[in-house]
Enzyme design. Structure first.
Site, PDB file in Angstrom:
ATOM      1  N   ASP A 114      54.896  79.723  -2.409  1.00 29.81           N
ATOM      2  CA  ASP A 114      54.081  80.186  -1.288  1.00 29.81           C
ATOM      3  C   ASP A 114      54.526  81.586  -0.906  1.00 29.81           C
ATOM      4  O   ASP A 114      55.705  81.935  -1.050  1.00 29.81           O
ATOM      5  CB  ASP A 114      54.219  79.247  -0.085  1.00 29.81           C
ATOM      6  CG  ASP A 114      53.483  77.925  -0.259  1.00 29.81           C
ATOM      7  OD1 ASP A 114      52.490  77.890  -1.013  1.00 29.81           O
ATOM      8  OD2 ASP A 114      53.886  76.938   0.362  1.00 29.81           O
ATOM      9  N   ASP A 132      46.086  77.443  -2.275  1.00 28.73           N
ATOM     10  CA  ASP A 132      45.763  76.812  -0.991  1.00 28.73           C
ATOM     11  C   ASP A 132      44.503  77.433  -0.394  1.00 28.73           C
ATOM     12  O   ASP A 132      43.659  76.725   0.170  1.00 28.73           O
ATOM     13  CB  ASP A 132      46.915  76.982  -0.002  1.00 28.73           C
ATOM     14  CG  ASP A 132      48.209  76.336  -0.473  1.00 28.73           C
ATOM     15  OD1 ASP A 132      48.145  75.345  -1.224  1.00 28.73           O
ATOM     16  OD2 ASP A 132      49.284  76.837  -0.075  1.00 28.73           O
TER      17      ASP A 132
END
EC number: 3.4.23.36
Length: 174
Positions: A114, A132
């Site tokens: 991330d 995402d």
């Protein structure tokens, strides 16, 4: 038309994986680059859970469930192949690409990479990645498509009321 979903998925996977590769190779873990002050920051972190780190450390669950979800999406794409609904096929491709993008991370690294961090004053949104983003946009598009389809179906039903019933025949006497 179903091939279109797979092209969208491949594009989403490639962009996601390229961005993650750059993050892995250019930033140390937890290193940050301020892009727009404290509002938008590139932050190198790793996540062993799902969104907002829920189900932290449950890699086996994700490694089992993701192929099932991917198979379900592929089946649905095949079922909808004659619909010609570009919006829906784009949405399904984004969801498929996002799911596979994070699945690749779990297979290769045992976690998800991330790096997108947004802060709204004192509130920091959970750090996320392009997979995402693809998943979220795809799901929103599916919800919008469902709502619009429901609206179209109700409108069509209202327009067809009474059309299937026999018309009254007026008899006149001479």
């Amino acid at each position: 038309m179903k091939g279109y979903s797979y092209l969208v998925a491949i594009a989403a996977i490639l962009v996601d994986q390229l961005a993650k590769l750059i993050i892995i190779n250019r930033l140390e873990l937890y290193e940050q680059i301020k892009v727009i002050g404290n509002f938008f920051i590139i932050t190198s972190i790793r996540n062993t859970g799902a969104a907002f780190s829920i189900l932290e450390g449950q890699q086996l669950f994700f490694l089992i469930i993701t192929p099932l979800v991917v198979a379900g999406i592929a089946w649905y794409i095949h079922q909808q192949r004659k619909s010609g609904n570009t919006w829906l096929f784009t949405a399904l491709g984004l969801v498929l690409g996002g799911a596979i993008g994070n699945f690749i991370d779990r297979l290769l690294y045992g976690h998800v990479v991330d790096f997108l961090s947004f802060n709204f004053g004192s509130y920091s949104f959970a750090v996320f990645n392009l997979a995402d983003t693809s998943l979220t946009i795809g799901v929103i598009m599916i919800i919008v498509d469902t709502l619009l389809e429901d609206r179209r179906a109700r409108k069509a039903a209202r327009n067809n009321e009474g059309k299937d019933q026999p018309k009254e025949i007026l008899h006149t006497e001479d």
